[in-house]
Design an enzyme around this catalytic site. Structure first.
Site, mmCIF file in Angstrom:
data_model
loop_
_atom_site.group_PDB
_atom_site.id
_atom_site.type_symbol
_atom_site.label_atom_id
_atom_site.label_comp_id
_atom_site.label_asym_id
_atom_site.label_seq_id
_atom_site.Cartn_x
_atom_site.Cartn_y
_atom_site.Cartn_z
ATOM 1 N N ASN A 232 0.845 -1.203 0.000
ATOM 2 C CA ASN A 232 0.000 0.000 0.000
ATOM 3 C C ASN A 232 0.872 1.242 0.000
ATOM 4 O O ASN A 232 2.097 1.159 -0.002
ATOM 5 C CB ASN A 232 -0.986 -0.029 1.167
ATOM 6 N N LYS A 363 -13.164 -1.654 18.421
ATOM 7 C CA LYS A 363 -11.868 -2.211 18.847
ATOM 8 C C LYS A 363 -11.563 -1.855 20.302
ATOM 9 O O LYS A 363 -10.505 -2.210 20.808
ATOM 10 C CB LYS A 363 -10.753 -1.713 17.924
HETATM 11 O O1 PMT Z 1 2.715 6.524 6.143
HETATM 12 P P1 PMT Z 1 2.203 7.827 5.534
HETATM 13 O O2 PMT Z 1 2.427 7.860 4.042
HETATM 14 O O3 PMT Z 1 2.751 9.048 6.231
HETATM 15 O O4 PMT Z 1 0.618 7.869 5.725
HETATM 16 C C1 PMT Z 1 0.069 7.898 7.000
HETATM 17 C C2 PMT Z 1 -1.142 6.966 7.149
HETATM 18 C C3 PMT Z 1 -2.259 7.444 6.230
HETATM 19 C C4 PMT Z 1 -0.737 5.517 6.784
HETATM 20 C C5 PMT Z 1 -1.562 6.990 8.672
HETATM 21 O O5 PMT Z 1 -1.895 8.314 9.016
HETATM 22 C C6 PMT Z 1 -2.735 6.080 8.922
HETATM 23 O O6 PMT Z 1 -3.887 6.417 8.753
HETATM 24 N N1 PMT Z 1 -2.438 4.820 9.376
HETATM 25 C C7 PMT Z 1 -3.450 3.756 9.558
HETATM 26 C C8 PMT Z 1 -3.829 3.169 8.224
HETATM 27 C C9 PMT Z 1 -4.867 2.046 8.337
HETATM 28 O O7 PMT Z 1 -4.517 0.934 8.085
HETATM 29 O O8 PMT Z 1 -6.037 2.422 8.771
HETATM 30 P P2 PMT Z 1 -7.317 1.408 8.917
HETATM 31 O O9 PMT Z 1 -8.455 2.344 9.115
HETATM 32 O O10 PMT Z 1 -7.359 0.456 7.785
HETATM 33 O O11 PMT Z 1 -6.978 0.604 10.231
HETATM 34 C C10 PMT Z 1 -7.442 1.005 11.521
HETATM 35 C C11 PMT Z 1 -6.387 0.753 12.569
HETATM 36 O O12 PMT Z 1 -6.182 -0.649 12.740
HETATM 37 C C12 PMT Z 1 -5.026 1.324 12.267
HETATM 38 O O13 PMT Z 1 -4.491 1.826 13.479
HETATM 39 C C13 PMT Z 1 -4.225 0.119 11.777
HETATM 40 O O14 PMT Z 1 -2.814 0.261 12.095
HETATM 41 C C14 PMT Z 1 -4.836 -1.000 12.585
HETATM 42 N N2 PMT Z 1 -4.802 -2.310 11.915
HETATM 43 C C15 PMT Z 1 -5.499 -2.506 10.765
HETATM 44 C C16 PMT Z 1 -5.514 -3.740 10.168
HETATM 45 C C17 PMT Z 1 -4.780 -4.788 10.768
HETATM 46 N N3 PMT Z 1 -4.750 -5.995 10.227
HETATM 47 N N4 PMT Z 1 -4.080 -4.574 11.883
HETATM 48 C C18 PMT Z 1 -4.085 -3.349 12.480
HETATM 49 O O15 PMT Z 1 -3.423 -3.155 13.508
#
Ligand code: PMT
Length: 424
Positions: A232, A363
């Site tokens: 990604n 969560k």
């Molecule tokens: O890295 P950059 O280019 O600076 O960009 C920053 C960012 C956009 C990546 C960052 O600000 C951000 O939003 N990170 C989380 C991205 C994400 O995966 O979001 P989500 O909404 O899909 O997941 C929700 C949360 O669960 C997140 O904290 C993620 O780390 C966590 N997660 C998700 C899936 C998984 N299998 N395990 C997790 O721990």
């Protein structure tokens, strides 16, 4: 000669005009105008730009003509993200941000290195180049980090000039003592960039001293075969900036990071992983020791069920890839019997706040920081971002700004919320 401390002690001297990183979210990043004059220590100014940005500042650079002989404007432009100026009478630049606007723009001015010649010109109020003209035109506090041969520093002319500048309210950082580029030993070395940045932008409180933070940062890569993967757009910029901001508040930070090209801050413990399963194992093996867990990584939700052991040949017109769910690392940590204070991120393309609040509840997180991704400024890869931060009975918006400044504001908020929970 003026009695003063040198090196790190002096670099951390406090001063009313220094701008502490605010505990409340700043409306914008602190603005630092960095002046560079012509001495061998100018090579360190490149690192100073990085250190100031790491502490949340927006930096613009002005060089004297002589400084350009030691370091190229292009290097400083690439690091600061803004054109570098040297000419006082540059029609193109004056049509944009003219030198008076630049003087007004700055919250603080730092000249590093400040040579004997520049110090003499400042003492006498000369305005014969852009940097000296800016110093006369600005109302922002001025800090000098002198660097020169030890005899030049000790010379009565330099010492008298310094005394007059200090009497006018100019702040001095250094010089430090030690071996010099000219082969002599004595006072005249420029104070290290990391110390100058800490003195310019001290962090208020340092209330995370002794707190163990575990973070996930960057993307994961899910192997399709030995050469291909599902990935990604996460660059790691947001996560590493937050790690540095938490460190500056005194926290001991360990980062479990997917592959990125970001250079981690000094002193950060980094565990390199590739896939979501590796990230999960690295986190679960360390989570018992942490007080605060922050999931900034963009973890792949699915992985190929059976990665091929050899490179897949392009014989078929189409192939099917069967994907299986990855574990949700953040949800696993938050569901522990004795979970740490747990901060998630939410990357959303629409209804950002509503989706983020649903993730906060589902969560069972202490807090979530949501960002808009997929359109416009901010989110993945960008140097800037904006967040809306939510907890069970509150919210705070952090407006669009450079990621290091946003990280500084988020770290202040995390410290505040963590403090509220541990006090309650
Ligand atoms: O890295 P950059 O280019 O600076 O960009 C920053 C960012 C956009 C990546 C960052 O600000 C951000 O939003 N990170 C989380 C991205 C994400 O995966 O979001 P989500 O909404 O899909 O997941 C929700 C949360 O669960 C997140 O904290 C993620 O780390 C966590 N997660 C998700 C899936 C998984 N299998 N395990 C997790 O721990």
């Amino acid at each position: 000669m003026i009695e003063r401390r040198t090196g790190s002690d002096q670099a951390f001297d406090s001063m009313a005009s220094a701008a502490p990183l605010a505990a409340e979210a700043p409306a914008r990043a602190p603005r630092v105008l960095l002046g560079i004059s012509g001495g061998i220590a100018a090579y360190k100014s490149a690192d100073l730009v990085r250190r100031l940005i790491e502490r949340g500042a927006e930096v613009r650079v002005v060089m004297t003509e002589a400084a350009r002989a030691f370091i190229t404007p292009l290097t400083l432009q690439a690091l600061s993200g803004h054109p570098v100026r040297s000419e006082l009478l540059d029609p193109e630049a004056e049509a944009g941000m003219d030198h008076i606007a630049l003087a007004r723009w700055a919250d603080q001015v730092v000249i590093a290195p400040a040579t004997a010649d520049l110090i003499a010109r400042l003492t006498h109020g000369l305005a014969n180049d852009l940097l000296t003209a800016l110093v006369l035109a600005t109302q922002a506090p001025l800090t000098l980090a002198p660097a020169m041969n030890q005899q030049m520093w000790a010379h009565p002319a330099t010492q008298e000039n310094i005394a007059r500048l200090v009497a006018r309210g100019v702040r001095l950082l250094g010089p430090a003592s030690g071996s010099q580029a000219c082969g002599e030993v004595g006072a005249g070395r420029m104070v290290e960039p990391v110390e100058i940045a800490a003195a310019m932008l001290p962090v208020s409180g340092g209330g995370l001293r002794g707190v163990q933070v575990l973070m996930t940062v960057g993307p994961t890569r899910e192997a399709i075969d030995p050469v291909r993967f599902i990935g990604n757009r996460s660059s790691g910029k947001m996560g590493y900036a937050l790690a540095a901001a938490l460190q500056q508040r005194g926290a001991q930070v360990t980062v479990v990071a997917g592959p990125t090209s970001v250079a981690p801050a000094l002193g950060l413990e980094c565990v390199a992983v590739e896939s979501a399963l590796e990230m999960e194992a690295a986190v679960m093996g360390r989570v018992a020791e942490c007080d605060l867990f922050i999931a900034a990584a963009a973890v792949a939700d699915y992985r190929p069920e059976a990665p091929a052991l050899a490179k897949i040949k392009k014989d078929a017109d189409s192939i099917a890839l069967r994907l299986v769910r990855n574990p949700d690392i953040l949800a696993r940590v938050a569901a522990l019997d004795r979970p740490p204070f747990t901060v998630g991120f939410a990357a959303e393309t629409d209804q950002v706040e509503a989706h983020a609040r649903a993730k906060l509840k589902a969560k069972r997180l202490s807090m979530i920081a949501a960002n808009q991704v997929g359109a416009g400024e901010g989110g993945f890869e960008s140097d800037r971002n904006a967040l809306v931060c939510l907890w069970c009975d509150g919210r705070r918006e952090l407006p669009m700004m450079p990621k290091p400044a946003l990280a500084a504001a988020l770290a202040a908020l995390i410290e505040e919320r963590y403090g509220a929970q541990t006090a309650g």
